[in-house]
Design a protein around this motif. Sequence first.
Motif, PDB file in Angstrom:
ATOM      1  N   ARG A  31       0.838  -1.203   0.000  1.00 53.03           N
ATOM      2  CA  ARG A  31       0.000   0.000   0.000  1.00 53.03           C
ATOM      3  C   ARG A  31       0.874   1.255   0.000  1.00 53.03           C
ATOM      4  O   ARG A  31       0.913   1.996   0.978  1.00 53.03           O
ATOM      5  CB  ARG A  31      -0.904  -0.001   1.224  1.00 53.03           C
ATOM      6  N   SER A  33       0.513   4.065  -1.350  1.00 49.18           N
ATOM      7  CA  SER A  33      -0.229   5.326  -1.251  1.00 49.18           C
ATOM      8  C   SER A  33      -0.495   5.728   0.197  1.00 49.18           C
ATOM      9  O   SER A  33      -0.809   6.883   0.473  1.00 49.18           O
ATOM     10  CB  SER A  33      -1.558   5.221  -2.003  1.00 49.18           C
ATOM     11  N   GLU A  34      -0.349   4.794   1.129  1.00 50.24           N
ATOM     12  CA  GLU A  34      -0.611   5.087   2.538  1.00 50.24           C
ATOM     13  C   GLU A  34       0.648   5.427   3.332  1.00 50.24           C
ATOM     14  O   GLU A  34       0.584   5.603   4.550  1.00 50.24           O
ATOM     15  CB  GLU A  34      -1.332   3.910   3.188  1.00 50.24           C
ATOM     16  N   GLU A  37       4.640  10.914   4.659  1.00 49.98           N
ATOM     17  CA  GLU A  37       5.642  11.740   3.964  1.00 49.98           C
ATOM     18  C   GLU A  37       7.009  11.668   4.641  1.00 49.98           C
ATOM     19  O   GLU A  37       8.043  11.680   3.979  1.00 49.98           O
ATOM     20  CB  GLU A  37       5.176  13.201   3.905  1.00 49.98           C
ATOM     21  N   ASP A  48       9.315  -0.172  -7.883  1.00 52.30           N
ATOM     22  CA  ASP A  48       7.983  -0.734  -8.048  1.00 52.30           C
ATOM     23  C   ASP A  48       8.120  -2.163  -8.552  1.00 52.30           C
ATOM     24  O   ASP A  48       8.723  -2.408  -9.599  1.00 52.30           O
ATOM     25  CB  ASP A  48       7.170   0.105  -9.037  1.00 52.30           C
TER      26      ASP A  48
END
Length: 128
Positions: A31, A33-34, A37, A48
């Motif tokens: 995940r 995207s979670e 920052e 990736d």
Amino acid sequence: MANMTTEFMALWDGISTDPNVRVMVLAATNRPSELDEAILRRLPQAFDIGMPDRKEKYEILKVDIFELCEKATYFPIREILEKEGKGRPCPVPRPLSQLDLEKVLDWIWRKFLLCRRRRKLQQASTVG
């Protein structure tokens, strides 16, 4: 999860400020995207890795099935150890059965549900 991330980040700051420490941090997630920052800033490189193709899925499944069977073999062995512990000799383990495999699957499922329940409770405690 937030508490663990906070503690991880605090420990990481200690590592990055000590010039004598040589540490490589390798992280993986399904995940991305979670990710926070602050974590992304500390991980300068990202790779990736796509979804496995048909052959790779086959290899993964083969490993998983092998591990499932390996865990199932412990049930007959445990029965021998229990009998020997009670003073009853048992020279040969019984054959592996469908029930042994079902017990392992049930154990895995209960473990998965417990982890999912813990994750939901942690998320609820950080939100509330």
